[in-house]
Design an enzyme around this catalytic site. Structure first.
Site, PDB file in Angstrom:
ATOM      1  CE1 TYR A 207       1.015   0.449   3.955  1.00  0.00           C
ATOM      2  CE2 TYR A 207       0.230  -1.839   4.359  1.00  0.00           C
ATOM      3  CZ  TYR A 207       1.141  -0.792   5.294  1.00  0.00           C
ATOM      4  OH  TYR A 207       1.364  -0.578   6.174  1.00  0.00           O
ATOM      5  CE  LYS A 208       4.519   1.859   5.123  1.00  0.00           C
ATOM      6  NZ  LYS A 208       5.438   0.475   5.545  1.00  0.00           N
ATOM      7  NE  ARG A 354       6.758   9.725   7.202  1.00  0.00           N
ATOM      8  CZ  ARG A 354       6.284   7.991   7.488  1.00  0.00           C
ATOM      9  NH1 ARG A 354       7.220   6.980   7.165  1.00  0.00           N
ATOM     10  NH2 ARG A 354       5.006   8.083   6.803  1.00  0.00           N
TER      11      ARG A 354
HETATM   12  C1  LIG Z   1       4.690   0.573   6.483  1.00  0.00           C
HETATM   13  C2  LIG Z   1       4.896  -1.016   7.479  1.00  0.00           C
HETATM   14  C3  LIG Z   1       5.073  -1.835   8.174  1.00  0.00           C
HETATM   15  C4  LIG Z   1       3.501  -1.897   8.083  1.00  0.00           C
HETATM   16  O1  LIG Z   1       3.590  -3.028   8.830  1.00  0.00           O
HETATM   17  P1  LIG Z   1       1.746  -3.882   8.853  1.00  0.00           P
HETATM   18  O2  LIG Z   1       1.313  -5.022   8.928  1.00  0.00           O
HETATM   19  O3  LIG Z   1       1.330  -3.137   7.103  1.00  0.00           O
HETATM   20  O4  LIG Z   1       0.717  -2.437   9.043  1.00  0.00           O
HETATM   21  C5  LIG Z   1       5.170  -2.872   8.792  1.00  0.00           C
HETATM   22  N1  LIG Z   1       6.935  -2.449   8.384  1.00  0.00           N
HETATM   23  C6  LIG Z   1       7.752  -1.618   8.131  1.00  0.00           C
HETATM   24  C7  LIG Z   1       9.213  -1.459   8.382  1.00  0.00           C
HETATM   25  C8  LIG Z   1       7.030  -0.355   7.226  1.00  0.00           C
HETATM   26  O5  LIG Z   1       8.234   0.214   6.706  1.00  0.00           O
END
Ligand SMILES: *Cc1c(COP(=O)(O)O)cnc(C)c1O
Length: 395
Positions: A207-208, A354
């Site tokens: 989702y990023k 950010r």
């Molecule tokens: C965004 C992010 C997460 C988020 O984990 P979700 O299970 O999707 O909530 C975990 N680890 C890192 C390094 C992240 O950047």
């Protein structure tokens, strides 16, 4: 191929979106695909859709597309669940590969959920494991032959600082440790050669930078020669060798299918599949070059025009991912003031503003327009407004 590909995204008018590092915008075609899956596949096929629309094969089909973006071969990436779950799967399997070793190494730039999952696993195993957390610049020196696993996020979510994946992986493996990379801020942002690095495991979210929408499924990579040895401790029926035999005992699939857990989220996987179309024909090398040019321009302009902001990302682009962070005492309020004026970045405690640079839909004009607004916020203390100090549940 030229960048940006703005026409492929639905970014609202009047918005400069510098938060694709946290939640990518809506790619065109995703809404249509979701409508089609809901109305034609689910609506018309009903349960037959598992076969007629190959919903069952979707997790691996989509995984194969992600493989192409992280330097992995087909058949080595599985999608599903959330990144937090995939961290658990990778780390539990890694620990099992080095049963005589009891230390897991990570760094204090890691995203907290990764560390929390390690803590939970250590409590669950109750076998004398410890989690050693050092500053990022001390990771290499902390690698020794007591380590079962080294678990790191390549690009720091707060500062954008980037680890040297090849060098650290080599050092970890020379010391006999299993290497796990979290690619949450790498996939779709920087060139990744996960197979070339030799790392045993990688995980990431979609989702990023991959723009698959809120709550989109995560992925896990297992080095192909190790798939048969990677123990799936989340031994759900979808990772069984024959889920529809309904055997009472678990027997893992021989291939990457073993990293599945339960029923796949077909709607979200379909959104991810459609979102990945934006990457067709795109070279990550071009994306990386464009991202560095945009970030470098942003840093130069901000430092020239906003003296109260202090760069906390590495100045050297080679040591940075695709985001730039500035510290400012009133960073939360300043970010709220920016968002109110259409420049969307985000804030991470205690004082970090950010800004993500995502060349698929941003160009230099966006960067300059964003800095104009940032300078206005700073010069005219537009952050100094009670409305901008109200802290929301999600920052
Ligand atoms: C965004 C992010 C997460 C988020 O984990 P979700 O299970 O999707 O909530 C975990 N680890 C890192 C390094 C992240 O950047």
């Amino acid at each position: 191929m030229t960048l940006p590909r703005k026409a492929l995204f639905d970014v609202p008018d009047g918005v400069i979106y510098l938060n694709g590092n946290s939640l990518g915008p809506l790619p065109r075609g995703v809404a249509e695909r979701l409508t089609q899956v809901v109305r034609d596949e689910w609506g018309k096929e009903l349960i037959k859709g598992w076969n007629t629309c190959d919903w069952m094969g979707l997790p691996q089909r989509v995984g194969n597309r992600i493989a192409g973006l992280i330097g992995a071969p087909k058949g080595s990436v599985m999608t599903g669940d959330t990144l937090t779950i995939k961290v658990f799967q990778a780390l539990s399997a890694a620990m099992q590969m080095r049963p005589e070793r009891k230390v897991i190494l990570s760094d204090d730039g890691n995203f907290p959920t990764d560390l929390y999952m390690a803590e939970g696993l250590i409590r669950l195993r109750d076998a004398g494991y410890t989690l050693k957390v050092v500053p990022p610049e001390e990771v290499a020196a902390a690698i020794d032959d007591t380590l079962a696993a080294v678990m790191l996020t390549e690009v720091d979510y707060r500062t954008g600082r980037k680890h040297d994946m090849a060098a650290i992986t080599r050092k970890a493996q020379d010391a006999g440790a299993v290497m796990i990379w979290d690619l949450a801020h790498s996939a779709g942002a920087v060139e990744v050669d996960i197979a070339g690095s030799g790392a045993e495991f990688a995980v990431g979210c979609t989702y990023k930078y991959l723009n698959a929408g809120p709550g989109a499924p995560a992925f896990i990579y297992v080095r192909p020669d190790l798939i048969g040895q990677a123990e799936p401790f989340l031994s759900g029926w979808m990772g069984h060798d024959a889920p529809f035999a309904f055997d009472l005992g678990y027997r893992p699939a021989p291939d990457i299918e073993r990293m599945r857990v339960g029923t796949p989220p077909v709607l979200q996987l379909s959104a991810l599949d459609a979102a990945l179309d934006a990457w067709d024909g795109v070279s990550l090398g071009d994306v990386r070059a464009a991202s560095l040019a945009l970030s470098e321009r942003f840093i130069a302009e901000v430092e020239a025009r906003c003296p109260d902001l202090r760069l906390v990302s590495p100045r050297d682009g080679a040591l940075r991912g695709s985001q730039v962070s500035f510290a400012f005492e009133h960073g939360y309020a300043a970010m709220q003031a920016l968002i109110a004026r259409g420049v969307i970045g985000d804030f991470r405690a205690p004082d970090v503003m950010r800004f993500g640079f995502t060349p698929l839909y941003l160009d230099e004009g966006d960067v300059l327009a964003a800095v104009d607004i940032l300078q206005d916020v700073m010069d005219n203390r537009l952050w100094d407004d009670p409305a901008h100090r109200k802290v929301s549940r999600v920052t």
